[in-house]
Write an enzyme that holds these catalytic residues in place. Sequence first.
Site, PDB file in Angstrom:
ATOM      1  N   GLN A   1      -1.842   5.414  53.268  1.00 15.24           N
ATOM      2  CA  GLN A   1      -2.439   6.616  53.865  1.00 15.24           C
ATOM      3  C   GLN A   1      -2.618   6.428  55.381  1.00 15.24           C
ATOM      4  OE1 GLN A   1      -4.237   5.492  50.622  1.00 15.24           O
ATOM      5  NE2 GLN A   1      -2.413   6.493  49.881  1.00 15.24           N
TER       6      GLN A   1
ATOM      7  N   LYS B   1       5.073   3.744  57.685  1.00 19.56           N
ATOM      8  CA  LYS B   1       4.572   2.373  57.472  1.00 19.56           C
ATOM      9  C   LYS B   1       5.586   1.507  56.729  1.00 19.56           C
ATOM     10  CE  LYS B   1       1.037   4.286  55.448  1.00 19.56           C
ATOM     11  NZ  LYS B   1       1.133   5.699  55.850  1.00 19.56           N
TER      12      LYS B   1
ATOM     13  N   ASP C   1       1.999   8.922  56.009  1.00 18.76           N
ATOM     14  CA  ASP C   1       3.435   9.161  56.155  1.00 18.76           C
ATOM     15  C   ASP C   1       3.938   8.935  57.574  1.00 18.76           C
ATOM     16  OD1 ASP C   1       3.467   9.904  53.457  1.00 18.76           O
ATOM     17  OD2 ASP C   1       2.997  11.986  53.956  1.00 18.76           O
TER      18      ASP C   1
ATOM     19  N   GLY D   1       3.570   6.773  49.285  1.00 16.52           N
ATOM     20  CA  GLY D   1       5.026   6.770  49.129  1.00 16.52           C
ATOM     21  C   GLY D   1       5.579   6.203  50.414  1.00 16.52           C
ATOM     22  N   HIS D   2       6.012   4.953  50.364  1.00 13.41           N
ATOM     23  CA  HIS D   2       6.506   4.280  51.562  1.00 13.41           C
ATOM     24  C   HIS D   2       8.021   4.150  51.466  1.00 13.41           C
ATOM     25  CE1 HIS D   2       2.302   2.292  52.256  1.00 13.41           C
ATOM     26  NE2 HIS D   2       2.272   3.593  52.250  1.00 13.41           N
TER      27      HIS D   2
HETATM   28  P1  GDP Z   1       4.873   5.967  55.036  1.00 15.29           P
HETATM   29  O1  GDP Z   1       4.143   6.573  53.874  1.00 15.29           O
HETATM   30  O2  GDP Z   1       3.994   5.778  56.228  1.00 15.29           O
HETATM   31  O3  GDP Z   1       5.615   4.710  54.676  1.00 15.29           O
HETATM   32  O4  GDP Z   1       5.964   7.047  55.464  1.00 15.29           O
HETATM   33  P2  GDP Z   1       6.914   7.910  54.483  1.00 15.29           P
HETATM   34  O5  GDP Z   1       7.944   7.012  53.919  1.00 15.29           O
HETATM   35  O6  GDP Z   1       6.096   8.709  53.519  1.00 15.29           O
HETATM   36  O7  GDP Z   1       7.493   8.968  55.491  1.00 15.29           O
HETATM   37  C1  GDP Z   1       8.252   8.590  56.591  1.00 15.29           C
HETATM   38  C2  GDP Z   1       9.637   9.242  56.473  1.00 15.29           C
HETATM   39  O8  GDP Z   1      10.276   9.183  57.716  1.00 15.29           O
HETATM   40  C3  GDP Z   1      10.562   8.536  55.503  1.00 15.29           C
HETATM   41  O9  GDP Z   1      11.419   9.482  54.922  1.00 15.29           O
HETATM   42  C4  GDP Z   1      11.332   7.572  56.395  1.00 15.29           C
HETATM   43  O10 GDP Z   1      12.615   7.236  55.890  1.00 15.29           O
HETATM   44  C5  GDP Z   1      11.475   8.396  57.646  1.00 15.29           C
HETATM   45  N1  GDP Z   1      11.489   7.649  58.906  1.00 15.29           N
HETATM   46  C6  GDP Z   1      10.834   6.505  59.236  1.00 15.29           C
HETATM   47  N2  GDP Z   1      11.036   6.215  60.534  1.00 15.29           N
HETATM   48  C7  GDP Z   1      11.808   7.195  61.047  1.00 15.29           C
HETATM   49  C8  GDP Z   1      12.311   7.491  62.355  1.00 15.29           C
HETATM   50  O11 GDP Z   1      12.062   6.784  63.322  1.00 15.29           O
HETATM   51  N3  GDP Z   1      13.069   8.617  62.474  1.00 15.29           N
HETATM   52  C9  GDP Z   1      13.338   9.445  61.443  1.00 15.29           C
HETATM   53  N4  GDP Z   1      14.075  10.516  61.665  1.00 15.29           N
HETATM   54  N5  GDP Z   1      12.875   9.205  60.202  1.00 15.29           N
HETATM   55  C10 GDP Z   1      12.104   8.114  60.010  1.00 15.29           C
HETATM   56  P1  IMO Z   2       1.159   7.210  52.428  1.00 14.12           P
HETATM   57  O1  IMO Z   2       0.700   5.803  52.144  1.00 14.12           O
HETATM   58  C1  IMO Z   2       0.018  11.396  53.053  1.00 14.12           C
HETATM   59  C2  IMO Z   2      -3.446  12.873  50.792  1.00 14.12           C
HETATM   60  C3  IMO Z   2      -3.220  13.911  49.708  1.00 14.12           C
HETATM   61  C4  IMO Z   2      -4.545  14.650  49.754  1.00 14.12           C
HETATM   62  C5  IMO Z   2      -5.550  13.536  50.039  1.00 14.12           C
HETATM   63  C6  IMO Z   2      -6.250  12.994  48.791  1.00 14.12           C
HETATM   64  O2  IMO Z   2       2.503   7.517  51.896  1.00 14.12           O
HETATM   65  O3  IMO Z   2       0.992   7.543  53.873  1.00 14.12           O
HETATM   66  P2  IMO Z   2      -5.451  11.462  46.766  1.00 14.12           P
HETATM   67  O4  IMO Z   2      -4.356  11.663  45.756  1.00 14.12           O
HETATM   68  O5  IMO Z   2      -5.337  10.213  47.561  1.00 14.12           O
HETATM   69  O6  IMO Z   2      -6.814  11.631  46.164  1.00 14.12           O
HETATM   70  O7  IMO Z   2      -5.276  12.709  47.782  1.00 14.12           O
HETATM   71  O8  IMO Z   2      -4.818  12.489  50.652  1.00 14.12           O
HETATM   72  N1  IMO Z   2      -2.638  11.630  50.649  1.00 14.12           N
HETATM   73  C7  IMO Z   2      -1.600  11.322  51.441  1.00 14.12           C
HETATM   74  N2  IMO Z   2      -0.999  12.027  52.429  1.00 14.12           N
HETATM   75  N3  IMO Z   2       0.446  10.150  52.768  1.00 14.12           N
HETATM   76  C8  IMO Z   2      -0.158   9.430  51.796  1.00 14.12           C
HETATM   77  O9  IMO Z   2       0.140   8.125  51.560  1.00 14.12           O
HETATM   78  C9  IMO Z   2      -1.200  10.019  51.052  1.00 14.12           C
HETATM   79  N4  IMO Z   2      -1.988   9.610  50.028  1.00 14.12           N
HETATM   80  C10 IMO Z   2      -2.874  10.600  49.809  1.00 14.12           C
HETATM   81  O10 IMO Z   2      -2.134  14.744  50.014  1.00 14.12           O
HETATM   82  O11 IMO Z   2      -4.568  15.532  50.857  1.00 14.12           O
HETATM   83 MG    MG Z   3       4.263   8.217  52.597  1.00 11.47          MG
END
Ligand code: GDP
Ligand code: IMO
Ligand code: MG
Length: 425
Positions: A226, A19, A16, A43-44
């Site tokens: 991840q 990415k 998270d 979840g991107h």
């Molecule tokens: P990913 O799994 O690495 O793609 O990241 P996620 O989407 O799960 O989580 C990142 C969260 O931060 C999302 O809700 C994005 O919309 C938000 N986000 C990304 N870049 C920024 C930033 O620079 N500032 C803020 N405030 N939010 C951001």
């Molecule tokens: P993105 O790509 C954050 C965590 C789960 C759990 C562990 C194992 O959005 O960054 P799993 O279901 O993969 O067997 O769970 O890994 N986990 C993540 N945490 N971002 C993710 O993906 C994750 N995918 C799995 O919460 O601790």
């Molecule tokens: Mg994510």
Amino acid sequence: MEKGKVDVLLGLQWGDEGKGKVVDVLTPAYDAVARFQGGPNAGHTLEFEGQKYVLRSIPSGIFQGGKTNIIGNGVVLAPDLFMNEARELEKSGHPLKQRLKISKKAHLIMPTHRLLDHANEAAKGKNKVGTTGKGIGPTYTDKISRNGLRVGDILENFDCKYAACKARHMNMLKALGWNDFSSLEESERIWMEGVEYMKEFEFVDSEHEINHLIVQQKSILCEGAQGTMLDVDFGSYPFVTSSNTVSAGACTGLGIAPNRISNVLGIMKAYCTRVGAGPFPTELFDETGNKLRNLGHEYGAVTGRERRCGWLDLVQLKYSVMINGVTSLIMMKSDVLDGFDIVKACIAYRLPNGDTTDHLPYSIDNVEPIYKEFPGWLTDMTDFTNEEQFPQAFANYVEFIEQFLGVRIKIISFGPDRQQTIIRK
Ligand code: GDP
Ligand code: IMO
Ligand code: MG
């Protein structure tokens, strides 16, 4: 970005990091984007033109026309969830079928894999991993134990292969004492609908596809899911996911030779978060942690769970830089720190025996973070457009991180929107 080479973009912390946003920002420079591991546990999130999208299995290059997107052999795919995700994107006007190809060697997550995920977690009791419940672990387990079902199997004698896998799973579930099958029939119905839907996409030998692009001097961005601390080998085992999230995963998850990798782009948040169980040295249990969670909207994109929050951990990041061979850093969500009087970063751990170290040890269960404090910049930077606008205190924070890690921070993100990004000179 180098023609005829691939760049790898991946998370350096516990996932998270942001990415999805960065891949979307960088895609215009590439010809193809490929996912190499993970599945719908990811979840991107991408935000642009007032719209927000969350991608789970589909590469984050899907919104730009004229690009090839590939789901690689290292990915695990749930047909029902893929169908929901793809249909949503199609509804919002993105022509997926022309843009997306799926590896025949990607493994399928079956409804019974999800039950096994829940049953395994229940059996672990208080030691549970806190998985996303998407069947990731059991699907990769079947892959490694040579019992898996692959996308290519859809094309031949599928019903028989499915039934054999299901029968195996039912025995395993019985052995685990699992007896809730109330939703299985309905899940299987939707899953099979997903399999039919998937057939509308092109199934490819993605290793050939990718190497052909390389030979044609095209540029490819490999998108990780991840983060490094969730890697099955190098993460905080056993509280990890079941794939290699590190840069080497791009080689096995796509069929790319190591000498084809050019840049490794490491994504880090300006602080740290983690979802699920497991050690997290800089975790904050106080008001500061709550403030980070509220300002950063730190709730899981997949499960909606609260993300655990803490200060930046440079010991952990230094390890991630080493394992991945990071050539450039990308710092996300620094805007979340805009309102803090003092910002901290962990520069060493005190070990249970009293020694200090800046090397990530075998166990990070009982280490105590040693912090360096930085005066906060107390400036709203969300509308900044270039680095000359940086307040000095922020520039100092950035410079310290670069020096500690020995890698330059090339991109800084100040908000969720595509526009809120500064690419530094
Ligand atoms: P990913 O799994 O690495 O793609 O990241 P996620 O989407 O799960 O989580 C990142 C969260 O931060 C999302 O809700 C994005 O919309 C938000 N986000 C990304 N870049 C920024 C930033 O620079 N500032 C803020 N405030 N939010 C951001
Ligand atoms: P993105 O790509 C954050 C965590 C789960 C759990 C562990 C194992 O959005 O960054 P799993 O279901 O993969 O067997 O769970 O890994 N986990 C993540 N945490 N971002 C993710 O993906 C994750 N995918 C799995 O919460 O601790
Ligand atoms: Mg994510």
